[in-house]
Design a protein around this motif. Structure first.
Motif, PDB file in Angstrom:
ATOM      1  N   LEU A 142      12.865  -0.698  -2.342  1.00  0.00           N
ATOM      2  CA  LEU A 142      11.748  -1.245  -3.118  1.00  0.00           C
ATOM      3  C   LEU A 142      11.445  -2.642  -2.589  1.00  0.00           C
ATOM      4  CD1 LEU A 142       9.846  -0.941  -5.617  1.00  0.00           C
ATOM      5  CD2 LEU A 142      11.704  -1.933  -6.980  1.00  0.00           C
ATOM      6  N   PHE A 143      10.200  -2.877  -2.184  1.00  0.00           N
ATOM      7  CA  PHE A 143       9.819  -4.173  -1.608  1.00  0.00           C
ATOM      8  C   PHE A 143       8.345  -4.446  -1.878  1.00  0.00           C
ATOM      9  CE2 PHE A 143       8.446  -1.118   1.440  1.00  0.00           C
ATOM     10  CZ  PHE A 143       7.462  -1.695   2.230  1.00  0.00           C
ATOM     11  N   ALA A 144       7.886  -5.630  -1.519  1.00  0.00           N
ATOM     12  CA  ALA A 144       6.471  -5.986  -1.628  1.00  0.00           C
ATOM     13  C   ALA A 144       5.866  -5.934  -0.235  1.00  0.00           C
ATOM     14  CB  ALA A 144       6.311  -7.372  -2.236  1.00  0.00           C
ATOM     15  N   ASP A 145       4.891  -5.072  -0.042  1.00  0.00           N
ATOM     16  CA  ASP A 145       4.273  -4.883   1.268  1.00  0.00           C
ATOM     17  C   ASP A 145       3.512  -6.143   1.671  1.00  0.00           C
ATOM     18  OD1 ASP A 145       3.203  -3.418   3.551  1.00  0.00           O
ATOM     19  OD2 ASP A 145       1.317  -3.415   2.421  1.00  0.00           O
ATOM     20  N   SER A 146       3.846  -6.715   2.832  1.00  0.00           N
ATOM     21  CA  SER A 146       3.250  -7.991   3.241  1.00  0.00           C
ATOM     22  C   SER A 146       1.773  -7.872   3.575  1.00  0.00           C
ATOM     23  CB  SER A 146       4.013  -8.560   4.442  1.00  0.00           C
ATOM     24  OG  SER A 146       4.021  -7.637   5.523  1.00  0.00           O
ATOM     25  N   GLU A 147       1.312  -6.665   3.912  1.00  0.00           N
ATOM     26  CA  GLU A 147      -0.099  -6.491   4.258  1.00  0.00           C
ATOM     27  C   GLU A 147      -0.986  -6.483   3.019  1.00  0.00           C
ATOM     28  OE1 GLU A 147      -2.615  -2.779   5.935  1.00  0.00           O
ATOM     29  OE2 GLU A 147      -1.022  -3.495   7.281  1.00  0.00           O
ATOM     30  N   ARG A 208      12.135   8.774  -8.193  1.00  0.00           N
ATOM     31  CA  ARG A 208      10.696   8.766  -8.475  1.00  0.00           C
ATOM     32  C   ARG A 208      10.206   7.324  -8.500  1.00  0.00           C
ATOM     33  NH1 ARG A 208       6.319  11.440 -10.007  1.00  0.00           N
ATOM     34  NH2 ARG A 208       7.392  13.451 -10.019  1.00  0.00           N
ATOM     35  N   PHE A 209       9.172   7.056  -7.704  1.00  0.00           N
ATOM     36  CA  PHE A 209       8.511   5.758  -7.665  1.00  0.00           C
ATOM     37  C   PHE A 209       7.319   5.817  -8.611  1.00  0.00           C
ATOM     38  CE2 PHE A 209       5.392   3.005  -5.131  1.00  0.00           C
ATOM     39  CZ  PHE A 209       5.859   1.813  -5.653  1.00  0.00           C
ATOM     40  N   VAL A 220      11.535   2.224  -9.627  1.00  0.00           N
ATOM     41  CA  VAL A 220      12.132   3.420  -9.047  1.00  0.00           C
ATOM     42  C   VAL A 220      13.245   3.911  -9.961  1.00  0.00           C
ATOM     43  CG1 VAL A 220      13.312   4.454  -7.075  1.00  0.00           C
ATOM     44  CG2 VAL A 220      11.651   2.625  -6.692  1.00  0.00           C
ATOM     45  N   LEU A 221      13.107   5.148 -10.414  1.00  0.00           N
ATOM     46  CA  LEU A 221      14.174   5.824 -11.152  1.00  0.00           C
ATOM     47  C   LEU A 221      14.890   6.728 -10.154  1.00  0.00           C
ATOM     48  CD1 LEU A 221      15.328   6.383 -14.093  1.00  0.00           C
ATOM     49  CD2 LEU A 221      13.929   8.456 -14.014  1.00  0.00           C
ATOM     50  N   TYR A 229      21.215   8.333 -14.198  1.00  0.00           N
ATOM     51  CA  TYR A 229      20.113   7.684 -13.488  1.00  0.00           C
ATOM     52  C   TYR A 229      20.321   6.182 -13.414  1.00  0.00           C
ATOM     53  CZ  TYR A 229      17.447  12.049 -14.037  1.00  0.00           C
ATOM     54  OH  TYR A 229      17.014  13.348 -13.978  1.00  0.00           O
ATOM     55  N   GLY A 230      19.706   5.588 -12.400  1.00  0.00           N
ATOM     56  CA  GLY A 230      19.592   4.141 -12.289  1.00  0.00           C
ATOM     57  C   GLY A 230      18.123   3.793 -12.241  1.00  0.00           C
ATOM     58  N   LEU A 231      17.776   2.586 -12.673  1.00  0.00           N
ATOM     59  CA  LEU A 231      16.382   2.160 -12.700  1.00  0.00           C
ATOM     60  C   LEU A 231      16.258   0.783 -12.053  1.00  0.00           C
ATOM     61  CD1 LEU A 231      13.432   2.648 -13.724  1.00  0.00           C
ATOM     62  CD2 LEU A 231      14.096   1.383 -15.787  1.00  0.00           C
TER      63      LEU A 231
END
Length: 235
Positions: A142-147, A208-209, A220-221, A229-231
């Motif tokens: 999980l990240f922040a897209d730089s574009e 699942r995103f 993201v689960l 599950y982890g969240l």
């Protein structure tokens, strides 16, 4: 070489610790004091063994599940593969490996979210996200897209490919990408946590995103190795 910080000791753990210590001792820039080894019994003579370390300023994590007689040697091989990935930005790790931790099945409707973690999604390009995911031995990142600045997830598809899913944009990245990449073309749903759990229960997917209702941020689960599950949530 400095002593490793170890969570557990004895038997398999000692062999794994020795192997990882010897490996990291020969790696320039490795900080042995940042390494640790953890063992979890999975039953039936199988063990889940995990090593964490810092190499050349990068965090690495390697995790294998195998019979206890084999798991220490396999962990050393996995750590070596994680370290070598630093020298090959365009390469990829084999996925899924034969020693990947099994996921408990047959518990639909009985699973719970056993771990919740809010992360500050790093702003980076898909190639950097792929490197971080591989170094940490994850199946998704999980990240922040730089574009676009959008919360995004990168995940594995097949033994060599990666797929990018952004919260809104379904177009391929405009800038060149080194790793073999495809783009998710399906809209990312907005869900509550309960809705995400129900949808994942109904599938065999590993995670699942989704856009988290209320915050409208990416989340993201995912399935844990113990069947719960982890969240992960962006914040």
């Amino acid at each position: 070489m400095s002593a490793l910080a170890v969570r557990t000791s004895g038997g398999v753990r000692e062999r794994a610790l020795t192997g990882v210590a010897e490996l990291l001792g020969g790696v320039p820039g490795a900080r042995a004091t940042a390494a640790r080894v953890r063992l979890t019994a999975l039953g039936g003579g199988t063990a889940l063994l995990q090593a964490n370390a810092e190499v050349r300023g990068h965090r690495i994590r390697a995790q294998v599940a195998a019979p206890e007689a084999d798991v220490a040697g396999l962990l050393r091989e996995r750590v070596a593969a994680q370290v070598s990935r630093l020298d090959a930005p365009g390469a990829h790790r084999a996925w899924p490996g034969p020693d990947r931790a099994p996921v408990v099945t047959g518990r639909a409707g009985a699973r719970r979210v056993a771990r919740r973690k809010r992360v500050r999604a790093a702003l980076c390009a898909p190639d950097a996200a792929a490197l971080a995911m591989d170094l940490m031995d994850y199946d998704f990142h999980l990240f922040a897209d730089s574009e676009t600045g959008q919360d995004s997830v990168l995940y594995r598809v097949g033994p060599t490919g990666y797929r990018l899913a952004r919260l809104e944009d379904t177009a391929p990245p405009a800038l060149p990408v080194v790793v073999p990449l495809t783009t998710n073309v399906h809209p990312v749903p907005e869900l509550t946590e309960a809705e995400a759990v129900r949808r994942l229960d109904e599938t065999e997917l590993p995670f699942r995103f989704f856009r988290q209702a209320g915050t409208r941020r990416g989340a993201v689960l995912y399935r844990r190795w113990d069947g719960d599950y982890g969240l992960l949530t962006s914040g």
